[in-house]
Write a protein that holds these residues in place. Structure first.
Motif, mmCIF file in Angstrom:
data_model
loop_
_atom_site.group_PDB
_atom_site.id
_atom_site.type_symbol
_atom_site.label_atom_id
_atom_site.label_comp_id
_atom_site.label_asym_id
_atom_site.label_seq_id
_atom_site.Cartn_x
_atom_site.Cartn_y
_atom_site.Cartn_z
ATOM 1 N N LEU A 1 -10.365 22.003 -65.544
ATOM 2 C CA LEU A 1 -10.389 23.309 -64.887
ATOM 3 C C LEU A 1 -9.646 23.213 -63.559
ATOM 4 C CD1 LEU A 1 -11.368 26.250 -64.591
ATOM 5 C CD2 LEU A 1 -13.413 25.348 -63.455
ATOM 6 N N ASN A 2 -8.524 23.916 -63.471
ATOM 7 C CA ASN A 2 -7.775 24.006 -62.220
ATOM 8 C C ASN A 2 -8.360 25.174 -61.427
ATOM 9 O OD1 ASN A 2 -5.802 23.430 -60.316
ATOM 10 N ND2 ASN A 2 -4.262 24.719 -61.305
ATOM 11 N N HIS B 1 -4.363 28.151 -56.872
ATOM 12 C CA HIS B 1 -4.940 26.835 -56.577
ATOM 13 C C HIS B 1 -4.421 26.351 -55.235
ATOM 14 C CE1 HIS B 1 -6.513 22.808 -57.046
ATOM 15 N NE2 HIS B 1 -5.324 22.343 -56.705
ATOM 16 N N MET B 2 -5.336 26.066 -54.303
ATOM 17 C CA MET B 2 -4.929 25.548 -53.003
ATOM 18 C C MET B 2 -4.843 24.033 -53.056
ATOM 19 S SD MET B 2 -3.885 26.212 -50.066
ATOM 20 C CE MET B 2 -3.378 25.079 -48.773
ATOM 21 N N HIS C 1 -0.976 19.057 -57.523
ATOM 22 C CA HIS C 1 -0.947 18.527 -58.890
ATOM 23 C C HIS C 1 -2.338 18.730 -59.494
ATOM 24 C CE1 HIS C 1 3.024 16.841 -58.397
ATOM 25 N NE2 HIS C 1 2.639 16.240 -57.294
ATOM 26 N N TRP C 2 -2.443 19.643 -60.434
ATOM 27 C CA TRP C 2 -3.737 20.053 -60.974
ATOM 28 C C TRP C 2 -4.522 18.894 -61.586
ATOM 29 C CZ3 TRP C 2 -4.288 19.106 -66.177
ATOM 30 C CH2 TRP C 2 -3.116 18.908 -66.903
ATOM 31 N N ASN C 3 -3.837 17.905 -62.127
ATOM 32 C CA ASN C 3 -4.540 16.841 -62.847
ATOM 33 C C ASN C 3 -5.120 15.770 -61.933
ATOM 34 O OD1 ASN C 3 -1.830 16.220 -62.296
ATOM 35 N ND2 ASN C 3 -1.805 14.600 -63.822
ATOM 36 N N ILE C 4 -4.793 15.821 -60.627
ATOM 37 C CA ILE C 4 -5.377 14.864 -59.677
ATOM 38 C C ILE C 4 -5.952 15.572 -58.455
ATOM 39 C CG2 ILE C 4 -3.903 12.934 -60.397
ATOM 40 C CD1 ILE C 4 -2.176 13.471 -57.903
ATOM 41 N N SER C 5 -6.069 16.886 -58.504
ATOM 42 C CA SER C 5 -6.474 17.647 -57.325
ATOM 43 C C SER C 5 -7.981 17.550 -57.079
ATOM 44 C CB SER C 5 -6.082 19.115 -57.478
ATOM 45 O OG SER C 5 -6.368 19.835 -56.297
ATOM 46 N N PRO C 6 -8.400 17.066 -55.912
ATOM 47 C CA PRO C 6 -9.834 16.960 -55.610
ATOM 48 C C PRO C 6 -10.558 18.298 -55.783
ATOM 49 C CG PRO C 6 -8.574 15.757 -53.981
ATOM 50 C CD PRO C 6 -7.572 16.503 -54.822
#
Length: 523
Positions: free
Chosen positions: A58-59, A75-76, A83-88
């Motif tokens: 979930l982004n 997405h902030m 990068h959605w796949n590593i975003s905290p």
């Protein structure tokens, strides 16, 4: 394969169905997933039987109430570089293996639970040579309606702390989001490093080559005769991409003014920059190449030279290989009796690796309304006007490829760098004489050399004054060739920090005003 759906007001515990309606890439729909064994029966409209590894991510979007009156959900960046796949903070499920028999397929749902969360990224620490600065931008905070920040990584010279009275020329190394100087290494290459193979550069042991070159640069950096300058990488990830293209934009905000009037003065104050246009330079490649040329053009008095390698399209007659002003469609070339799908990437031998249509299908699978965080979506966000829904006005239809020529005209007037130079040369020319340097491979992966050819034609025609710069091509060189004819493409791209310094120093000597500080930084 990736399949995406947009969810809104989703509450914990509520299920969301991802079915054949989800937009996918490289397979358009789950119903179209090819069977690994064509001999086995496949239920109509269902996944073919077999084993699959699946995972859900979930982004998470934030709601922005912008100063222009629009409300958008995006997405902030959380410090990872968009990068959605590593975003905290983003949620994900553990990978799960599922088995579908001949009677199941899509008609028997399976569940994935988003019970994992990507952890925060630790704040970076300063070292002897690599320092950090972060400021809250008043301009961007006002535009986005919430606190917004700019930061930078600063490579300080040898002797920086020991010479407190020295002030230094400033060089902006424009690049994508980075969390450090990957081409600066204070230790020799790791002897235990397992060599890898670079498919892009067709060479074995590329990771070791990178470490060797990064260590070689460090040895140059601390040598007695190396120029003492500040090299800065700006971090300006935003709700649309990993950087802002360093210009003002109707959709992304006044990043150009924020960088020029807020961040750079703060850098020069903290790290003792000389603080004058004659002592500032910009260079970079790809996105950074476009940014370097753009900021030199839009802020001609702020910099004394731009070195733009393999720049993103600088003339939208050649938007990669699309003519936005005359072509009808971004995906296809139309003939009298046939239609040819157009490539987006190639190798130096001309092999197509992905088409423009496929790239945009991938972006659609990651996010609608230009929210993929990818290349075509950020060009659309930076260069285009705000659409009626508050999101960027599409330059072309992402499913059909049909070009919106009214939006293309907006692009031309605001961000077509060749058009801007040609239209305003009488006023810009005197400010830019001797400052423009462009380098590109003649076989650029993304066809970026096509726009450079057009720019070169104009620059060669200039007079009153002549541009007095350079445009150079690397024979058979792919993307990121930076102008060094003595180095192969895989190596020349690692030399940004050393390639242009002799030209920068020569420019300083020739153009520094009387009384300028040419000595404090030459210890």
């Amino acid at each position: 394969m990736v399949f995406g759906v947009t969810v809104d007001h989703w509450k914990p515990g509520e299920p969301v169905l991802v079915d054949e309606r989800a937009f996918g890439y490289p397979v358009r729909s789950l119903r179209d997933v090819p069977a690994s064994d064509a001999s086995r029966p496949r239920p109509a409209g269902a996944l073919p039987p077999g084993e699959y590894m699946v995972q859900a991510v979930l982004n998470r979007y934030e709601t922005f109430h912008r100063a222009d009156g629009t409300t958008v959900k995006l997405h902030m960046d959380q410090g990872e570089g968009q990068h959605w796949n590593i975003s905290p903070g983003n949620l994900y499920s553990k990978p799960q293996r599922i088995t579908l028999n001949e009677l199941a397929g899509l008609r028997k749902p399976f569940s994935l639970t988003l019970d994992q969360q990507i952890p925060p990224i630790p704040e970076p620490k300063d070292t002897k040579y690599i320092r950090h600065i972060k400021i809250q931008s008043a301009l961007l905070t006002k535009f986005w309606g919430r606190p917004m920040y700019l930061s930078a990584i600063v490579l300080v010279p040898w002797g920086f702390d020991e010479h407190p009275d020295a002030h230094f020329p400033l060089i902006i190394f424009h690049d994508h989001f980075v969390d450090g100087f990957d081409n600066f290494r204070t230790e020799p290459p790791d002897p235990n490093l397992k060599p890898d193979y670079s498919d892009r550069f067709h060479i074995a042991g590329y990771n070791r080559i990178q470490q060797e070159e990064a260590y070689k640069f460090y040895q140059q950096w601390i040598s007695p005769k190396f120029p003492r300058v500040l090299i800065v990488k700006i971090q300006h990830a935003n709700p649309y991409y990993d950087d802002s293209y360093a210009v003002n934009s109707a959709n992304v905000g006044p990043y150009g003014d924020a960088i020029e009037t807020e961040l750079i003065p703060a850098i020069e104050k903290q790290f003792r920059g000389l603080g004058a246009g004659w002592s500032r330079f910009v260079y970079g490649g790809s996105t950074g190449g476009w940014e370097s040329l753009a900021v030199q053009v839009f802020y001609p008095d702020h910099y004394n030279g731009a070195f733009a390698a393999c720049p993103d399209p600088i003339d939208f007659h050649a938007y990669t290989n699309i003519d936005l002003y005359h072509d009808k469609n971004a995906f296809y070339l139309y003939g009298a009796n046939k239609t040819v799908e157009q490539p987006a990437m190639r190798d130096y031998l001309g092999h197509t690796t992905i088409t423009t249509k496929q790239v945009n299908e991938y972006e659609l699978a990651l996010g609608d309304h230009g929210r993929s965080g990818e290349q075509f979506d950020i060009w659309q966000a930076i260069y285009g006007p705000v659409g009626k829904d508050g999101y960027p006005q599409p330059i072309f239809n992402k499913e059909t490829g049909e070009i919106d020529h009214q939006t293309a005209e907006y692009w031309r007037q605001h961000y077509d760098l060749e058009h801007i130079l040609e239209t305003n040369w009488s006023t810009l020319g005197p400010k830019l004489q001797g400052k423009i340097h462009i380098y590109v491979g003649s076989d650029d992966t993304y066809f970026l050399n096509d726009a450079v050819y057009r720019m070169e034609d104009f620059l060669k025609s200039t007079s009153n004054p002549p541009y007095d710069g350079e445009v150079t091509y690397g024979p058979r060189a792919e993307h990121c060739w930076n102008g060094d004819p003595t180095q192969p493409n895989y190596l020349s791209r690692l030399h940004y920090n050393t390639m242009y310094l002799p030209k920068i120093l020569d420019r300083i000597e020739k153009t520094a005003p009387a009384g300028a500080d040419l000595t404090s930084w030459r210890y």
